[in-house]
Write a protein that holds these residues in place. Structure first.
Motif, PDB file in Angstrom:
ATOM      1  N   LEU A 468       0.823  -1.212   0.000  1.00  0.00           N
ATOM      2  CA  LEU A 468       0.000   0.000   0.000  1.00  0.00           C
ATOM      3  C   LEU A 468       0.856   1.260   0.000  1.00  0.00           C
ATOM      4  O   LEU A 468       0.375   2.343   0.348  1.00  0.00           O
ATOM      5  CB  LEU A 468      -0.926   0.005   1.230  1.00  0.00           C
ATOM      6  CG  LEU A 468      -1.841  -1.211   1.401  1.00  0.00           C
ATOM      7  CD1 LEU A 468      -2.737  -1.022   2.617  1.00  0.00           C
ATOM      8  CD2 LEU A 468      -2.669  -1.458   0.158  1.00  0.00           C
ATOM      9  N   GLY A 469       2.113   1.141  -0.385  1.00  0.00           N
ATOM     10  CA  GLY A 469       3.033   2.277  -0.342  1.00  0.00           C
ATOM     11  C   GLY A 469       2.593   3.453  -1.178  1.00  0.00           C
ATOM     12  O   GLY A 469       2.954   4.602  -0.878  1.00  0.00           O
ATOM     13  N   ALA A 470       1.808   3.217  -2.232  1.00  0.00           N
ATOM     14  CA  ALA A 470       1.372   4.319  -3.102  1.00  0.00           C
ATOM     15  C   ALA A 470       0.111   5.002  -2.595  1.00  0.00           C
ATOM     16  O   ALA A 470      -0.311   6.009  -3.168  1.00  0.00           O
ATOM     17  CB  ALA A 470       1.135   3.804  -4.526  1.00  0.00           C
ATOM     18  N   LEU A 471      -0.493   4.478  -1.529  1.00  0.00           N
ATOM     19  CA  LEU A 471      -1.655   5.147  -0.928  1.00  0.00           C
ATOM     20  C   LEU A 471      -1.124   6.134   0.102  1.00  0.00           C
ATOM     21  O   LEU A 471      -1.088   5.874   1.302  1.00  0.00           O
ATOM     22  CB  LEU A 471      -2.594   4.118  -0.295  1.00  0.00           C
ATOM     23  CG  LEU A 471      -3.214   3.097  -1.257  1.00  0.00           C
ATOM     24  CD1 LEU A 471      -4.119   2.137  -0.506  1.00  0.00           C
ATOM     25  CD2 LEU A 471      -3.986   3.794  -2.373  1.00  0.00           C
ATOM     26  N   GLU A 472      -0.720   7.298  -0.383  1.00  0.00           N
ATOM     27  CA  GLU A 472       0.021   8.251   0.436  1.00  0.00           C
ATOM     28  C   GLU A 472      -0.829   8.926   1.505  1.00  0.00           C
ATOM     29  O   GLU A 472      -0.294   9.590   2.400  1.00  0.00           O
ATOM     30  CB  GLU A 472       0.649   9.322  -0.458  1.00  0.00           C
ATOM     31  CG  GLU A 472       1.657   8.768  -1.448  1.00  0.00           C
ATOM     32  CD  GLU A 472       2.248   9.857  -2.335  1.00  0.00           C
ATOM     33  OE1 GLU A 472       2.348  11.013  -1.875  1.00  0.00           O
ATOM     34  OE2 GLU A 472       2.596   9.552  -3.490  1.00  0.00           O
ATOM     35  N   GLN A 473      -2.146   8.765   1.437  1.00  0.00           N
ATOM     36  CA  GLN A 473      -3.005   9.415   2.424  1.00  0.00           C
ATOM     37  C   GLN A 473      -3.361   8.504   3.593  1.00  0.00           C
ATOM     38  O   GLN A 473      -4.176   8.889   4.432  1.00  0.00           O
ATOM     39  CB  GLN A 473      -4.260   9.958   1.732  1.00  0.00           C
ATOM     40  CG  GLN A 473      -3.965  11.166   0.850  1.00  0.00           C
ATOM     41  CD  GLN A 473      -5.083  11.513  -0.099  1.00  0.00           C
ATOM     42  OE1 GLN A 473      -5.332  10.800  -1.064  1.00  0.00           O
ATOM     43  NE2 GLN A 473      -5.782  12.601   0.184  1.00  0.00           N
ATOM     44  N   ILE A 474      -2.747   7.343   3.682  1.00  0.00           N
ATOM     45  CA  ILE A 474      -2.853   6.547   4.904  1.00  0.00           C
ATOM     46  C   ILE A 474      -2.048   7.266   5.972  1.00  0.00           C
ATOM     47  O   ILE A 474      -0.871   7.560   5.790  1.00  0.00           O
ATOM     48  CB  ILE A 474      -2.331   5.115   4.693  1.00  0.00           C
ATOM     49  CG1 ILE A 474      -3.247   4.359   3.724  1.00  0.00           C
ATOM     50  CG2 ILE A 474      -2.240   4.375   6.020  1.00  0.00           C
ATOM     51  CD1 ILE A 474      -2.781   2.940   3.406  1.00  0.00           C
ATOM     52  N   ALA A 475      -2.693   7.562   7.104  1.00  0.00           N
ATOM     53  CA  ALA A 475      -2.060   8.404   8.119  1.00  0.00           C
ATOM     54  C   ALA A 475      -1.174   7.625   9.077  1.00  0.00           C
ATOM     55  O   ALA A 475      -0.151   8.135   9.531  1.00  0.00           O
ATOM     56  CB  ALA A 475      -3.122   9.171   8.912  1.00  0.00           C
ATOM     57  N   ASN A 476      -1.563   6.388   9.419  1.00  0.00           N
ATOM     58  CA  ASN A 476      -0.735   5.600  10.331  1.00  0.00           C
ATOM     59  C   ASN A 476      -1.030   4.113  10.182  1.00  0.00           C
ATOM     60  O   ASN A 476      -1.954   3.708   9.466  1.00  0.00           O
ATOM     61  CB  ASN A 476      -0.904   6.055  11.792  1.00  0.00           C
ATOM     62  CG  ASN A 476      -2.281   5.743  12.354  1.00  0.00           C
ATOM     63  OD1 ASN A 476      -3.146   5.206  11.677  1.00  0.00           O
ATOM     64  ND2 ASN A 476      -2.487   6.086  13.610  1.00  0.00           N
ATOM     65  N   ALA A 477      -0.244   3.292  10.876  1.00  0.00           N
ATOM     66  CA  ALA A 477      -0.352   1.842  10.730  1.00  0.00           C
ATOM     67  C   ALA A 477      -1.673   1.315  11.278  1.00  0.00           C
ATOM     68  O   ALA A 477      -2.134   0.238  10.866  1.00  0.00           O
ATOM     69  CB  ALA A 477       0.822   1.161  11.434  1.00  0.00           C
ATOM     70  N   ALA A 478      -2.295   2.046  12.205  1.00  0.00           N
ATOM     71  CA  ALA A 478      -3.579   1.593  12.741  1.00  0.00           C
ATOM     72  C   ALA A 478      -4.656   1.593  11.654  1.00  0.00           C
ATOM     73  O   ALA A 478      -5.555   0.741  11.654  1.00  0.00           O
ATOM     74  CB  ALA A 478      -4.002   2.486  13.907  1.00  0.00           C
ATOM     75  N   GLN A 479      -4.584   2.529  10.722  1.00  0.00           N
ATOM     76  CA  GLN A 479      -5.512   2.504   9.587  1.00  0.00           C
ATOM     77  C   GLN A 479      -5.255   1.280   8.720  1.00  0.00           C
ATOM     78  O   GLN A 479      -6.189   0.654   8.208  1.00  0.00           O
ATOM     79  CB  GLN A 479      -5.366   3.778   8.752  1.00  0.00           C
ATOM     80  CG  GLN A 479      -5.966   5.013   9.389  1.00  0.00           C
ATOM     81  CD  GLN A 479      -5.908   6.220   8.469  1.00  0.00           C
ATOM     82  OE1 GLN A 479      -4.891   6.486   7.836  1.00  0.00           O
ATOM     83  NE2 GLN A 479      -6.991   6.974   8.404  1.00  0.00           N
ATOM     84  N   THR A 480      -3.987   0.927   8.544  1.00  0.00           N
ATOM     85  CA  THR A 480      -3.659  -0.264   7.752  1.00  0.00           C
ATOM     86  C   THR A 480      -4.198  -1.517   8.437  1.00  0.00           C
ATOM     87  O   THR A 480      -4.694  -2.433   7.769  1.00  0.00           O
ATOM     88  CB  THR A 480      -2.140  -0.374   7.555  1.00  0.00           C
ATOM     89  OG1 THR A 480      -1.648   0.873   7.056  1.00  0.00           O
ATOM     90  CG2 THR A 480      -1.787  -1.476   6.578  1.00  0.00           C
ATOM     91  N   ASN A 481      -4.109  -1.584   9.775  1.00  0.00           N
ATOM     92  CA  ASN A 481      -4.706  -2.704  10.505  1.00  0.00           C
ATOM     93  C   ASN A 481      -6.197  -2.806  10.196  1.00  0.00           C
ATOM     94  O   ASN A 481      -6.716  -3.902   9.934  1.00  0.00           O
ATOM     95  CB  ASN A 481      -4.524  -2.501  12.016  1.00  0.00           C
ATOM     96  CG  ASN A 481      -3.121  -2.802  12.485  1.00  0.00           C
ATOM     97  OD1 ASN A 481      -2.390  -3.553  11.858  1.00  0.00           O
ATOM     98  ND2 ASN A 481      -2.737  -2.207  13.604  1.00  0.00           N
ATOM     99  N   ALA A 482      -6.885  -1.663  10.222  1.00  0.00           N
ATOM    100  CA  ALA A 482      -8.321  -1.660   9.958  1.00  0.00           C
ATOM    101  C   ALA A 482      -8.618  -2.047   8.510  1.00  0.00           C
ATOM    102  O   ALA A 482      -9.604  -2.749   8.236  1.00  0.00           O
ATOM    103  CB  ALA A 482      -8.909  -0.287  10.277  1.00  0.00           C
ATOM    104  N   ILE A 483      -7.770  -1.607   7.581  1.00  0.00           N
ATOM    105  CA  ILE A 483      -7.953  -1.974   6.175  1.00  0.00           C
ATOM    106  C   ILE A 483      -7.857  -3.486   6.002  1.00  0.00           C
ATOM    107  O   ILE A 483      -8.625  -4.102   5.253  1.00  0.00           O
ATOM    108  CB  ILE A 483      -6.928  -1.247   5.288  1.00  0.00           C
ATOM    109  CG1 ILE A 483      -7.256   0.243   5.201  1.00  0.00           C
ATOM    110  CG2 ILE A 483      -6.887  -1.853   3.885  1.00  0.00           C
ATOM    111  CD1 ILE A 483      -6.178   1.085   4.541  1.00  0.00           C
ATOM    112  N   SER A 484      -6.922  -4.118   6.703  1.00  0.00           N
ATOM    113  CA  SER A 484      -6.771  -5.579   6.592  1.00  0.00           C
ATOM    114  C   SER A 484      -8.038  -6.295   7.059  1.00  0.00           C
ATOM    115  O   SER A 484      -8.422  -7.325   6.497  1.00  0.00           O
ATOM    116  CB  SER A 484      -5.560  -6.057   7.399  1.00  0.00           C
ATOM    117  OG  SER A 484      -5.789  -5.978   8.795  1.00  0.00           O
ATOM    118  N   CYS A 485      -8.706  -5.750   8.072  1.00  0.00           N
ATOM    119  CA  CYS A 485      -9.986  -6.311   8.525  1.00  0.00           C
ATOM    120  C   CYS A 485     -11.106  -5.985   7.543  1.00  0.00           C
ATOM    121  O   CYS A 485     -11.986  -6.816   7.273  1.00  0.00           O
ATOM    122  CB  CYS A 485     -10.344  -5.776   9.905  1.00  0.00           C
ATOM    123  SG  CYS A 485      -9.168  -6.147  11.217  1.00  0.00           S
ATOM    124  N   ALA A 486     -11.070  -4.771   7.005  1.00  0.00           N
ATOM    125  CA  ALA A 486     -12.145  -4.318   6.110  1.00  0.00           C
ATOM    126  C   ALA A 486     -12.197  -5.132   4.824  1.00  0.00           C
ATOM    127  O   ALA A 486     -13.286  -5.421   4.312  1.00  0.00           O
ATOM    128  CB  ALA A 486     -11.958  -2.835   5.795  1.00  0.00           C
TER     129      ALA A 486
END
Length: 551
Positions: A468-486
């Motif tokens: 997800l390196g090109a999704l520059e508007q991810i603010a922190n790793a906690a959002q990435t955790n939520a994306i993995s669940c989503a």
């Protein structure tokens, strides 16, 4: 949970307890009722205010955990049989105020805190007395010092109301014809590429100041003060200037302007349309069933671009896909930095057009589409341009960054076009093209194995490494955790509805049920809510054949 351990101040709920010191940490919840916490109802009477209150408590809790040493493991550790564990783990706050799962204040004023602990152990044996010390002494201290209103001063209300003022300002943009606003005095540079705190210790630091022709003023409803700054109108806006003069710094502030920030960040009142999406080239990304024909057609060997698939997209096809996918999700603003774009997607100069005939060139450059995107689809563009003067021809306005000073140079840019001509002359603005409907195919991307976020930009999704390196508007790793669940939840929700409807259904579930609506999210205090655009962006990049289709 329906059963827990209670005292006169809080109830403790424990999820599955780790069986030994090498198992995953034990997750638990602390629930403090509003009758005990006694925070003023005015601070949680709306969802936004409750998010602001939760954020403030979360930051205090993280700080107190460090002060008490509760985040440190047992001393004297070493080797398999040595003491280990005993550390409480809480989500680390960032510069952005996000809806998160570590601390949640509901509309009744009840506070739920979700933490995890590596139970203290020696070898593979849990040390019961040491664990009892944590739950009987440390946890009650955290409640006393962080979860009761008596522990706070007036800065709490200031924090909550600042966030509400930021959101109010963002809501003024679209109805008043703007896509972004940057307040005078804003501190835009960050400490480093890995540190999102403001750059303060520099004698060359220059606060932002709007050009006079762009300056607008707003009176903040809570603070009661009037702020002025640069309001960027809808349409096509160029940010020009020499290298290292602040062009990309300004655009970076705009792309993170979709989030509220903590007071003192320096960009509190740098806000952008909530649907703004950063667009870039992304060599090698996966693309599934995207109609990129408005930008790219007539490929060699008759390859179809109305339903384009690739496991290794080029710079131009990936950038075209990124734009179409953003349109699918409802963007109103594209943010583009020439430095991270495919040159052949952005422009074609006269010499190249003479060498390569138009019927041999499958790419319609973005400079020919950007005007139609706005006039026909209502999608504005803010572009950082350092070397492609052809964009002067299509721009509504041009600003120039000069040693971090922002100047308006629209008239000068138009004079240059009039005197020198441009390769755009004689090239028609083509219609922005159709937008084909796509449908997620849940059975094709149901996880086949363990799913886990590996930092801010990587998810292990079964045997797939999702970058997800090109999704520059991810603010922190906690959002990435939520994306993995989503993504896992999207697989279950995909029942023949279009992508946008499926994404909207997921967002509605998050609104009504919170993070507990997501698989594996219960008792998980390490989640922060991502935007629809980043959830969709992750699914679009998942390397699963047939994960998205057109009907």
């Amino acid at each position: 949970p329906t059963k827990g351990w209670s005292n006169d101040k809080f109830t403790l709920y424990v999820a599955k307890t780790q069986s030994d010191s090498f198992a995953s940490p034990t997750r638990f919840r602390i629930v403090v009722p509003s009758s005990v916490a006694r925070f003023p109802p005015v601070l949680y009477q709306t969802k936004l205010r409750s998010i602001g209150l939760s954020d403030f408590i979360h930051r205090r809790l993280y700080e107190v955990c460090q002060t008490l040493g509760a985040d440190r493991t047992l001393p004297g550790g070493g080797g398999w049989s040595g003491p280990k564990g005993g550390d409480l783990q809480i989500l680390e706050p960032c510069q952005y105020v996000l809806e998160q799962s570590a601390v949640v204040v509901n509309r009744r004023g009840d506070i739920t805190v979700q933490l995890s602990i590596n139970l203290p152990a020696r070898g593979r044996t849990i040390l019961g007395l040491a664990a009892m010390e944590i739950f009987q002494r440390t946890v009650p201290q955290l409640v006393e010092r962080c979860l009761l209103s008596s522990a706070y001063q007036s800065s709490l209300q200031e924090h909550v109301f600042s966030i509400e003022d930021q959101e109010w300002l963002r809501e003024q943009l679209d109805p008043q014809g703007f896509v972004a606003f940057v307040a005078n005095g804003a501190i835009l540079p960050r400490a480093s590429g890995a540190d999102d705190r403001p750059l303060m210790a520099s004698k060359n630091l220059i606060p932002f100041k709007s050009p006079a022709t762009f300056e607008r003023s707003f009176q903040l409803p809570n603070a009661g003060i009037t702020i002025s700054g640069m309001a960027i109108p809808k349409g096509i806006t160029l940010i020009c200037g020499g290298g290292f003069h602040g062009k990309s710094t300004l655009l970076s502030a705009l792309q993170m302007g979709v989030y509220n920030k903590i007071p003192g960040d320096g960009r509190e009142f740098c806000v952008a349309d909530p649907t703004a999406v950063k667009i870039r080239a992304e060599d090698g990304r996966s693309v599934q069933a995207v109609d990129i024909s408005p930008f790219i057609s007539n490929l060699p060997f008759g390859k179809d671009t109305t339903c384009f698939h690739s496991m290794d997209a080029s710079g131009s096809t990936s950038q075209a896909s990124n734009i179409v996918e953003a349109m699918e999700c409802g963007t109103r603003v594209l943010l583009v930095d020439e430095d991270t774009c495919a040159t052949n997607f952005m422009i074609r100069d006269e010499k190249m057009m003479q060498l390569v005939a138009s019927d041999k060139e499958p790419i319609t450059p973005f400079v020919q589409k950007v005007r139609a995107l706005y006039e026909e689809k209502g999608i504005s563009s803010v572009l950082v341009i350092g070397g492609a003067g052809d964009y002067f021809h299509v721009a509504d306005r041009v600003v120039m960054m000069d040693c971090y000073h922002c100047l308006e140079v629209t008239e000068r840019a138009k004079e240059i076009v009039a005197k020198s001509g441009t390769s755009m002359v004689g090239l028609p603005f083509l219609p922005s093209g159709p937008l084909k409907t796509r449908y997620p195919v849940g059975r094709s991307f149901a996880a086949a194995g363990k799913v886990a976020a590996r930092g801010k930009h990587l998810i292990s999704y079964g045997d797939i490494q999702l970058d997800l390196g090109a999704l520059e508007q991810i603010a922190n790793a906690a959002q990435t955790n939520a994306i993995s669940c989503a993504i896992q939840k999207l697989a279950a929700l995909s029942t023949g509805k279009p992508c946008k409807e499926t994404y909207d259904e997921l967002c509605a579930l998050l609104d009504s049920e919170g993070f507990d609506a997501l698989p594996t999210a219960k008792f998980n205090g390490a989640l922060a809510r991502p935007r629809l655009f980043e959830i969709a962006g992750a699914l679009n990049r998942l390397r699963c054949t047939g994960s998205i289709s057109q009907k």
